[in-house]
Design an enzyme around this catalytic site. Structure first.
Site, PDB file in Angstrom:
ATOM      1  N   ASN A  62       0.782  -1.238   0.000  1.00 25.68           N
ATOM      2  CA  ASN A  62       0.000   0.000   0.000  1.00 25.68           C
ATOM      3  C   ASN A  62       0.813   1.287   0.000  1.00 25.68           C
ATOM      4  OD1 ASN A  62      -2.434  -1.247  -0.194  1.00 25.68           O
ATOM      5  ND2 ASN A  62      -2.981  -1.063   1.966  1.00 25.68           N
ATOM      6  N   GLU A 126      -2.691  -0.450  -7.908  1.00 25.04           N
ATOM      7  CA  GLU A 126      -4.096  -0.590  -7.487  1.00 25.04           C
ATOM      8  C   GLU A 126      -4.707   0.810  -7.444  1.00 25.04           C
ATOM      9  OE1 GLU A 126      -5.616  -3.208  -3.968  1.00 25.04           O
ATOM     10  OE2 GLU A 126      -5.247  -1.221  -3.149  1.00 25.04           O
ATOM     11  N   TRP A 216     -10.483  -7.748  11.609  1.00 19.48           N
ATOM     12  CA  TRP A 216      -9.678  -7.428  10.427  1.00 19.48           C
ATOM     13  C   TRP A 216      -8.194  -7.523  10.780  1.00 19.48           C
ATOM     14  CZ3 TRP A 216      -6.644  -2.775  10.001  1.00 19.48           C
ATOM     15  CH2 TRP A 216      -5.879  -2.750   8.818  1.00 19.48           C
ATOM     16  N   ARG A 247     -14.909  -2.810   5.998  1.00 17.87           N
ATOM     17  CA  ARG A 247     -14.512  -4.102   5.448  1.00 17.87           C
ATOM     18  C   ARG A 247     -15.736  -4.893   5.007  1.00 17.87           C
ATOM     19  NH1 ARG A 247     -10.531  -2.007   4.695  1.00 17.87           N
ATOM     20  NH2 ARG A 247      -8.451  -2.375   5.490  1.00 17.87           N
ATOM     21  N   ASP A 349      -7.825 -11.759  -4.417  1.00 17.90           N
ATOM     22  CA  ASP A 349      -7.666 -10.638  -3.484  1.00 17.90           C
ATOM     23  C   ASP A 349      -7.913 -11.119  -2.049  1.00 17.90           C
ATOM     24  OD1 ASP A 349      -7.382  -7.886  -2.755  1.00 17.90           O
ATOM     25  OD2 ASP A 349      -9.561  -7.751  -2.575  1.00 17.90           O
ATOM     26  N   HIS A 386      -1.472   2.154   9.637  1.00 23.57           N
ATOM     27  CA  HIS A 386      -2.492   2.268   8.579  1.00 23.57           C
ATOM     28  C   HIS A 386      -3.110   3.659   8.667  1.00 23.57           C
ATOM     29  CE1 HIS A 386      -5.739   1.031   5.880  1.00 23.57           C
ATOM     30  NE2 HIS A 386      -5.153  -0.150   5.694  1.00 23.57           N
ATOM     31  N   SER A 433       2.515  -2.127   5.138  1.00 21.72           N
ATOM     32  CA  SER A 433       3.537  -3.169   5.286  1.00 21.72           C
ATOM     33  C   SER A 433       4.909  -2.661   4.842  1.00 21.72           C
ATOM     34  CB  SER A 433       3.144  -4.400   4.476  1.00 21.72           C
ATOM     35  OG  SER A 433       3.034  -4.094   3.094  1.00 21.72           O
TER      36      SER A 433
END
Ligand code: SFD
Ligand code: AMP
Length: 622
Positions: A62, A126, A216, A247, A349, A386, A433
């Protein structure tokens, strides 16, 4: 007292955790340790190959800035993060990570991680910052490099780090216990990197019963980083900035690929797109309500407004997105081919990072190309890597940080020799990450420098170690002594089981601190009551009982969570405004207030058992 061998490990640099940040730290520390003749040890409560948030794998990287490719600049990334966090961010930290993250991604690729490429050989994006990967084995690839760098002799797996060792304002190590053998560990070190992830299950999860562990973020990240740094006396930041992701409902499959790659919409039960019908609401959160992309918490907020009006279920319109993308094909044959491709990407995914969501699709006969799937806001998590921001307040890098944010070593907490990275460090969101790994590398380099420049051997008071050993193992003794006082070992007047304790903590946080069942709403009065009840809970934590090593770990996980909970309640109470309405809403202060465009920090004083709350200025570097 339970009969446990004490194992002493002496090292120069100690890395706590075995996740993305710790693996980055290991690789970099090995390099600088060789140059400076230092020893490095790493401790993980689990097995590094599959520990932490990336255990199941991931389907995207990400954070990739693409500086060399000329796609974006570091400044672009800082602006993105600043807006997403409603102005509250340490730009020096975000920039430091952003300028190093691309090289981390290139290392991943070199180590064997398959990153999607297009026909011209460019990475497949993405979204603007995100790259698609075949990431089922992501963690194994990253852990292998870390293990090769340090050597297995220096890695302690299945050792649960419990408490920091601090002498005269300086970190000197950590203690913990094996979750497999009767061994109590004392690690002595000159510098320590805390990288034990975020905190899950502080709030009541949406699911109960056998679904309890489905969240999650991984439930095995249980607040150890926050506890360790708070108890060491480090200043903490953004403890109010929890993360609530949206989510896929019940199995927690991520939405990023759907929104960004497949360009899907989400609609309510009436087929309305809340991002359009509620657009005016964004004006109330200007200037951040007006930026692109709309900040994550505001996207949540618009959806929550629909839910609170009873307009659910909320659906990800997978069928619509797949139909639209496949209809772009030139002819029928191409369309069918494209349809197959999209279907398999959709399943992959989830299979790459949230296998249970693929199972739920299978169990409910869901074909994403045929019908939509429900999405929902999760219970709150604490995760500095995040779109939340909680963590330790760390020094910036010398060349970028304003003087107020620099105290000698990059990413060092306010405790000498104690560093933090990944979820453990605050106010530097959106590292994910890759950025966590990059921050681990930055941190380890600085921790090696610290150990080389501060070579005094760590001294630890033995009486303190013995007292800690007694306290940490006490739940085993309490259980053993009292287990026959009742016929049901889970209900006992002399001890509380870790499970029951956790339910009490979660109920408290859910009802008083703005969890799922109160629609993430709270107020000063509720928070004050919550703090009062938390005090009783903390008293009862002295009575936790454990029937085996596994439960001993559960006891300490819950104590760690409790401290994260306390820092959170205290900081929401301190910040007298609502700034992230889609994360939590303070009904007594329902608006954003410019006076609060500051960091809300806190610090625990172990000597006096007291908390100090403080504001810190936001200093922009761009
Ligand atoms: O899209 C102790 N994340 C994603 N990042 C991405 O880059 N791409 C994605 O696709 C991502 N998605 C995603 C992500 C996470 C999850 C769970 C899902 C999907 C389902 C986020 C990243 O994973 C995250 O940012 C990083 O992993 C954070 O790194 P770090 O190092 O801060 O945390 P960690 O990797 O969880 O490691 C923690 C380690 O600490 C250990 N530990 N060790 C000893 N003693 C204790 N007491 C300890 N407590 C914990 C753990 O075992 C672990 O080794 S998407 O959905 O967002
Ligand atoms: P998620 O799966 O929600 O973790 O998202 C993965 C990445 O995509 C993160 O960087 C998110 O911030 C980003 N993202 C997810 N949904 C959106 C959206 N609707 N608009 C912009 N960015 C998004």
């Amino acid at each position: 007292m339970a009969n446990f061998e004490t194992v002493e490990v002496k090292t120069d640099v100690l890395i706590l955790g075995g996740g993305m940040a710790a693996c980055g730290a290991a690789v970099e520390a090995a390099y600088w340790a060789k140059k400076n003749n230092l020893k490095v040890a790493l401790v993980d409560k689990a097995a590094m190959d599959r520990s932490g948030a990336v255990a199941m794998g991931l389907s995207a990287i990400n954070q990739y800035v693409g500086v060399k490719d000329g796609q974006n600049s570091v400044k672009d990334y800082v602006e993105y993060v600043r807006n997403d966090l409603m102005g509250i961010t340490r730009e020096d930290l975000v920039a430091n990570i952003a300028r190093h993250v691309d090289s981390t991604v290139h290392l991943f690729e070199k180590w064997g991680l398959p990153i999607w490429k297009d026909k011209e050989g460019h990475y497949v994006h993405e979204g603007r910052w995100q790259l698609m990967i075949n990431g089922e084995s992501y963690k194994i690839v990253v852990a292998e490099a870390a293990k090769n760098a340090l050597g297995m002799d220096n890695i302690y797996e299945r050792v649960f780090v419990t408490e920091p060792l601090v002498e005269k304002g300086k970190i000197v190590g950590a203690v913990g216990f094996s979750v497999r053998e009767n061994k109590f560990y004392v690690f002595k070190a000159k510098s320590v990197v805390a990288a034990m992830g975020g905190a899950v299950h502080v709030f009541k999860p949406r699911s109960g019963g056998e679904g309890l562990g489905r969240s999650w973020y991984p439930p095995f990240n249980s607040g150890a980083s926050a506890y360790f740094t708070i108890k060491a006396g480090a200043e903490m930041t953004c403890q109010e900035v929890r993360f609530i992701p949206v989510r896929f409902k019940d199995a927690y499959g991520p939405v990023g690929a759907w929104f960004l790659l497949f360009k899907s919409r989400a609609t309510n039960g009436l087929g309305e797109n809340y991002m359009e019908t509620r657009r005016d609401e964004l004006e109330n959160w200007a200037p951040y309500g007006k930026v692109k992309p709309v900040p994550a918490n505001l996207r949540n907020w618009l959806m929550m407004l629909d839910v609170m009006e009873g307009k659910g279920p909320i659906y990800m319109r997978t069928e619509e997105a797949i139909e639209r993308l496949s209809s772009e094909a030139a002819d029928e044959k191409e369309r069918k081919k494209k349809l197959k491709e999209l279907e398999s990407e959709a399943w992959e995914d989830f299979l790459d990072m949230t296998i249970s969501q693929a199972l739920l699709w299978a169990a409910t006969n869901t074909m994403p190309e045929e019908r939509p799937s429900e999405i929902a806001a999760c219970e709150p998590y604490f995760i500095g890597s995040h779109s939340g921001a909680s963590g330790a307040w760390v020094s910036g890098p010398e060349d970028l940080a304003p003087k107020e944010y620099f105290w000698g070593y990059a990413h060092m907490t306010t405790i000498n020799g104690l560093f933090a990275a990944g979820d453990a460090s605050g106010a530097s969101s959106h590292k994910f990450s890759s950025g966590s790994h990059a921050e681990g590398r930055i941190t380890a380099k600085a921790a090696c420098k610290y150990a080389a420049e501060n070579p005094a051997e760590p001294t630890v008071d033995n009486a303190k170690i013995e007292a800690l050993k007694e306290r940490i193992l006490r739940p085993l003794d309490l259980y053993e002594k009292n287990k026959n006082a009742t016929t049901d070992e889970t209900v006992n007047p002399e001890y509380i089981t870790p499970h029951q304790y956790m339910f009490r903590l979660q109920k408290l946080m859910d009802e008083y601190a703005g969890g799922v069942s109160t629609n993430f709403k709270t107020s000063d009065k509720l928070l004050e009551k919550g703090l009062e009840l938390l005090k009783f809970l903390k008293e009862d934590s002295e009575k936790l009982g454990a029937k085996n090593l596994h439960e001993l770990m559960r006891c300490w996980e819950n104590i760690h969570r409790t401290w994260q909970a306390e820092a959170h309640i205290r900081t929401i109470l301190f910040r007298e405004e609502t700034r992230w309405p889609g994360y939590y809403f303070r009904s007594d202060k329902p608006k954003m207030d410019d006076k609060w465009k500051v960091f809300a920090n806190c610090k625990y004083d172990p000597a006096n058992d007291s908390w100090e709350m403080m504001k810190r200025d936001i200093i922009s570097i761009y």
